[in-house]
Design a protein around this motif. Structure first.
Motif, PDB file in Angstrom:
ATOM      1  N   HIS A 145       0.805  -1.219   0.000  1.00 43.08           N
ATOM      2  CA  HIS A 145       0.000   0.000   0.000  1.00 43.08           C
ATOM      3  C   HIS A 145       0.844   1.277   0.000  1.00 43.08           C
ATOM      4  O   HIS A 145       0.296   2.364  -0.035  1.00 43.08           O
ATOM      5  CB  HIS A 145      -0.951  -0.006   1.202  1.00 43.08           C
ATOM      6  CG  HIS A 145      -1.967  -1.094   1.111  1.00 43.08           C
ATOM      7  ND1 HIS A 145      -1.849  -2.274   1.811  1.00 43.08           N
ATOM      8  CD2 HIS A 145      -3.093  -1.208   0.375  1.00 43.08           C
ATOM      9  CE1 HIS A 145      -2.870  -3.055   1.530  1.00 43.08           C
ATOM     10  NE2 HIS A 145      -3.646  -2.445   0.657  1.00 43.08           N
ATOM     11  N   TRP A 146       2.143   1.139   0.058  1.00 43.49           N
ATOM     12  CA  TRP A 146       3.012   2.317   0.002  1.00 43.49           C
ATOM     13  C   TRP A 146       2.991   2.886  -1.411  1.00 43.49           C
ATOM     14  O   TRP A 146       2.902   2.145  -2.388  1.00 43.49           O
ATOM     15  CB  TRP A 146       4.438   1.942   0.342  1.00 43.49           C
ATOM     16  CG  TRP A 146       4.705   1.630   1.777  1.00 43.49           C
ATOM     17  CD1 TRP A 146       3.796   1.405   2.759  1.00 43.49           C
ATOM     18  CD2 TRP A 146       5.991   1.483   2.385  1.00 43.49           C
ATOM     19  NE1 TRP A 146       4.432   1.119   3.934  1.00 43.49           N
ATOM     20  CE2 TRP A 146       5.776   1.169   3.728  1.00 43.49           C
ATOM     21  CE3 TRP A 146       7.288   1.578   1.920  1.00 43.49           C
ATOM     22  CZ2 TRP A 146       6.825   0.960   4.605  1.00 43.49           C
ATOM     23  CZ3 TRP A 146       8.332   1.375   2.789  1.00 43.49           C
ATOM     24  CH2 TRP A 146       8.091   1.083   4.130  1.00 43.49           C
ATOM     25  N   PRO A 147       3.126   4.205  -1.546  1.00 42.64           N
ATOM     26  CA  PRO A 147       3.242   4.770  -2.903  1.00 42.64           C
ATOM     27  C   PRO A 147       4.535   4.288  -3.573  1.00 42.64           C
ATOM     28  O   PRO A 147       5.519   3.985  -2.892  1.00 42.64           O
ATOM     29  CB  PRO A 147       3.274   6.275  -2.671  1.00 42.64           C
ATOM     30  CG  PRO A 147       3.317   6.497  -1.219  1.00 42.64           C
ATOM     31  CD  PRO A 147       3.125   5.208  -0.515  1.00 42.64           C
ATOM     32  N   TYR A 148       4.519   4.234  -4.887  1.00 43.21           N
ATOM     33  CA  TYR A 148       5.667   3.723  -5.623  1.00 43.21           C
ATOM     34  C   TYR A 148       6.934   4.526  -5.357  1.00 43.21           C
ATOM     35  O   TYR A 148       8.026   3.984  -5.298  1.00 43.21           O
ATOM     36  CB  TYR A 148       5.374   3.690  -7.126  1.00 43.21           C
ATOM     37  CG  TYR A 148       4.513   2.524  -7.523  1.00 43.21           C
ATOM     38  CD1 TYR A 148       5.079   1.277  -7.737  1.00 43.21           C
ATOM     39  CD2 TYR A 148       3.145   2.663  -7.686  1.00 43.21           C
ATOM     40  CE1 TYR A 148       4.292   0.187  -8.099  1.00 43.21           C
ATOM     41  CE2 TYR A 148       2.347   1.593  -8.044  1.00 43.21           C
ATOM     42  CZ  TYR A 148       2.935   0.359  -8.253  1.00 43.21           C
ATOM     43  OH  TYR A 148       2.151  -0.708  -8.606  1.00 43.21           O
ATOM     44  N   TRP A 149       6.820   5.844  -5.215  1.00 44.59           N
ATOM     45  CA  TRP A 149       8.012   6.658  -4.990  1.00 44.59           C
ATOM     46  C   TRP A 149       8.674   6.283  -3.667  1.00 44.59           C
ATOM     47  O   TRP A 149       9.894   6.235  -3.571  1.00 44.59           O
ATOM     48  CB  TRP A 149       7.699   8.153  -5.032  1.00 44.59           C
ATOM     49  CG  TRP A 149       6.883   8.652  -3.869  1.00 44.59           C
ATOM     50  CD1 TRP A 149       5.527   8.770  -3.809  1.00 44.59           C
ATOM     51  CD2 TRP A 149       7.382   9.083  -2.609  1.00 44.59           C
ATOM     52  NE1 TRP A 149       5.140   9.247  -2.584  1.00 44.59           N
ATOM     53  CE2 TRP A 149       6.269   9.446  -1.825  1.00 44.59           C
ATOM     54  CE3 TRP A 149       8.652   9.187  -2.053  1.00 44.59           C
ATOM     55  CZ2 TRP A 149       6.393   9.915  -0.522  1.00 44.59           C
ATOM     56  CZ3 TRP A 149       8.773   9.657  -0.752  1.00 44.59           C
ATOM     57  CH2 TRP A 149       7.646  10.016  -0.005  1.00 44.59           C
ATOM     58  N   LEU A 150       7.868   5.973  -2.654  1.00 49.74           N
ATOM     59  CA  LEU A 150       8.415   5.603  -1.355  1.00 49.74           C
ATOM     60  C   LEU A 150       9.048   4.212  -1.404  1.00 49.74           C
ATOM     61  O   LEU A 150      10.118   3.981  -0.851  1.00 49.74           O
ATOM     62  CB  LEU A 150       7.324   5.661  -0.287  1.00 49.74           C
ATOM     63  CG  LEU A 150       7.758   5.410   1.144  1.00 49.74           C
ATOM     64  CD1 LEU A 150       8.869   6.366   1.567  1.00 49.74           C
ATOM     65  CD2 LEU A 150       6.571   5.531   2.092  1.00 49.74           C
ATOM     66  N   TRP A 170      20.735   7.749  -3.359  1.00 51.03           N
ATOM     67  CA  TRP A 170      20.069   6.587  -3.940  1.00 51.03           C
ATOM     68  C   TRP A 170      18.593   6.529  -3.534  1.00 51.03           C
ATOM     69  O   TRP A 170      17.772   5.976  -4.272  1.00 51.03           O
ATOM     70  CB  TRP A 170      20.794   5.295  -3.589  1.00 51.03           C
ATOM     71  CG  TRP A 170      22.034   5.150  -4.415  1.00 51.03           C
ATOM     72  CD1 TRP A 170      23.315   5.333  -4.016  1.00 51.03           C
ATOM     73  CD2 TRP A 170      22.091   4.832  -5.807  1.00 51.03           C
ATOM     74  NE1 TRP A 170      24.169   5.143  -5.071  1.00 51.03           N
ATOM     75  CE2 TRP A 170      23.445   4.833  -6.177  1.00 51.03           C
ATOM     76  CE3 TRP A 170      21.136   4.541  -6.761  1.00 51.03           C
ATOM     77  CZ2 TRP A 170      23.869   4.551  -7.473  1.00 51.03           C
ATOM     78  CZ3 TRP A 170      21.550   4.268  -8.053  1.00 51.03           C
ATOM     79  CH2 TRP A 170      22.899   4.274  -8.396  1.00 51.03           C
ATOM     80  N   PHE A 171      18.224   7.107  -2.390  1.00 52.50           N
ATOM     81  CA  PHE A 171      16.808   7.218  -2.034  1.00 52.50           C
ATOM     82  C   PHE A 171      16.100   8.103  -3.056  1.00 52.50           C
ATOM     83  O   PHE A 171      15.012   7.772  -3.546  1.00 52.50           O
ATOM     84  CB  PHE A 171      16.632   7.788  -0.624  1.00 52.50           C
ATOM     85  CG  PHE A 171      15.192   7.925  -0.220  1.00 52.50           C
ATOM     86  CD1 PHE A 171      14.543   6.873   0.403  1.00 52.50           C
ATOM     87  CD2 PHE A 171      14.471   9.085  -0.484  1.00 52.50           C
ATOM     88  CE1 PHE A 171      13.203   6.985   0.772  1.00 52.50           C
ATOM     89  CE2 PHE A 171      13.142   9.197  -0.126  1.00 52.50           C
ATOM     90  CZ  PHE A 171      12.501   8.145   0.499  1.00 52.50           C
ATOM     91  N   ILE A 172      16.727   9.224  -3.400  1.00 51.55           N
ATOM     92  CA  ILE A 172      16.131  10.140  -4.372  1.00 51.55           C
ATOM     93  C   ILE A 172      16.050   9.483  -5.751  1.00 51.55           C
ATOM     94  O   ILE A 172      15.025   9.567  -6.430  1.00 51.55           O
ATOM     95  CB  ILE A 172      16.923  11.466  -4.423  1.00 51.55           C
ATOM     96  CG1 ILE A 172      16.739  12.212  -3.099  1.00 51.55           C
ATOM     97  CG2 ILE A 172      16.494  12.327  -5.605  1.00 51.55           C
ATOM     98  CD1 ILE A 172      17.678  13.389  -2.902  1.00 51.55           C
ATOM     99  N   ILE A 180      12.638   6.743  -9.867  1.00 55.24           N
ATOM    100  CA  ILE A 180      12.304   5.530 -10.624  1.00 55.24           C
ATOM    101  C   ILE A 180      10.915   5.036 -10.225  1.00 55.24           C
ATOM    102  O   ILE A 180      10.121   4.629 -11.075  1.00 55.24           O
ATOM    103  CB  ILE A 180      13.376   4.441 -10.406  1.00 55.24           C
ATOM    104  CG1 ILE A 180      14.691   4.875 -11.063  1.00 55.24           C
ATOM    105  CG2 ILE A 180      12.919   3.090 -10.962  1.00 55.24           C
ATOM    106  CD1 ILE A 180      15.876   4.011 -10.717  1.00 55.24           C
ATOM    107  N   GLY A 181      10.592   5.091  -8.934  1.00 52.40           N
ATOM    108  CA  GLY A 181       9.263   4.703  -8.466  1.00 52.40           C
ATOM    109  C   GLY A 181       8.169   5.569  -9.066  1.00 52.40           C
ATOM    110  O   GLY A 181       7.100   5.076  -9.434  1.00 52.40           O
ATOM    111  N   LEU A 182       8.423   6.877  -9.166  1.00 51.10           N
ATOM    112  CA  LEU A 182       7.450   7.770  -9.805  1.00 51.10           C
ATOM    113  C   LEU A 182       7.248   7.414 -11.269  1.00 51.10           C
ATOM    114  O   LEU A 182       6.122   7.436 -11.773  1.00 51.10           O
ATOM    115  CB  LEU A 182       7.923   9.223  -9.696  1.00 51.10           C
ATOM    116  CG  LEU A 182       7.695   9.913  -8.368  1.00 51.10           C
ATOM    117  CD1 LEU A 182       8.363  11.283  -8.364  1.00 51.10           C
ATOM    118  CD2 LEU A 182       6.212  10.045  -8.072  1.00 51.10           C
ATOM    119  N   LEU A 183       8.336   7.067 -11.944  1.00 46.68           N
ATOM    120  CA  LEU A 183       8.245   6.667 -13.346  1.00 46.68           C
ATOM    121  C   LEU A 183       7.429   5.384 -13.498  1.00 46.68           C
ATOM    122  O   LEU A 183       6.563   5.282 -14.369  1.00 46.68           O
ATOM    123  CB  LEU A 183       9.645   6.484 -13.929  1.00 46.68           C
ATOM    124  CG  LEU A 183       9.719   6.081 -15.389  1.00 46.68           C
ATOM    125  CD1 LEU A 183       9.143   7.165 -16.283  1.00 46.68           C
ATOM    126  CD2 LEU A 183      11.160   5.789 -15.775  1.00 46.68           C
TER     127      LEU A 183
END
Length: 99
Positions: free
Chosen positions: A6-11, A77-79, A84-87
């Motif tokens: 359930h976490w957002p992809y960016w996280l 690397w978190f950023i 990449i998660g947002l993409l």
């Protein structure tokens, strides 16, 4: 706390990127200590693949401090993982909109 699904992809991307960077930083420093020999550039040759974790922060590396070895690479690397998660999320949303 919500489950991983359930976490957002960016996280998710950020946690994976930062977590892998932190583990690689610990392994790289351990490798440097274990293999005490040095190449002319100052890094043990056998440890170079692990040292790639510092690539995004090479221009910031001024001294050998805790921030240089752990905080900056993990944050970088978190950023990168978050982007990449947002993409990935953007691509998944586009696929859903077409169906």
């Amino acid at each position: 706390m919500k489950s991983w699904k359930h976490w957002p992809y960016w996280l998710r991307g950020g946690v994976m990127g930062g977590g892998v960077a932190l583990v690689l930083a610990i392994l790289a420093l351990s490798c440097e200590k274990f293999f005490d020999f040095k190449n002319p550039g100052g890094l043990p040759i056998i440890c170079l693949p692990l040292e790639l974790v510092w690539t995004p922060t090479l221009f910031l590396s001024i001294s050998s401090t805790l921030e240089t070895y752990f905080v900056l690479p993990t944050l970088a690397w978190f950023i990168i993982g978050s982007l990449i998660g947002l993409l990935v999320e953007h691509i998944k949303l586009k696929k859903r909109a077409h169906h």
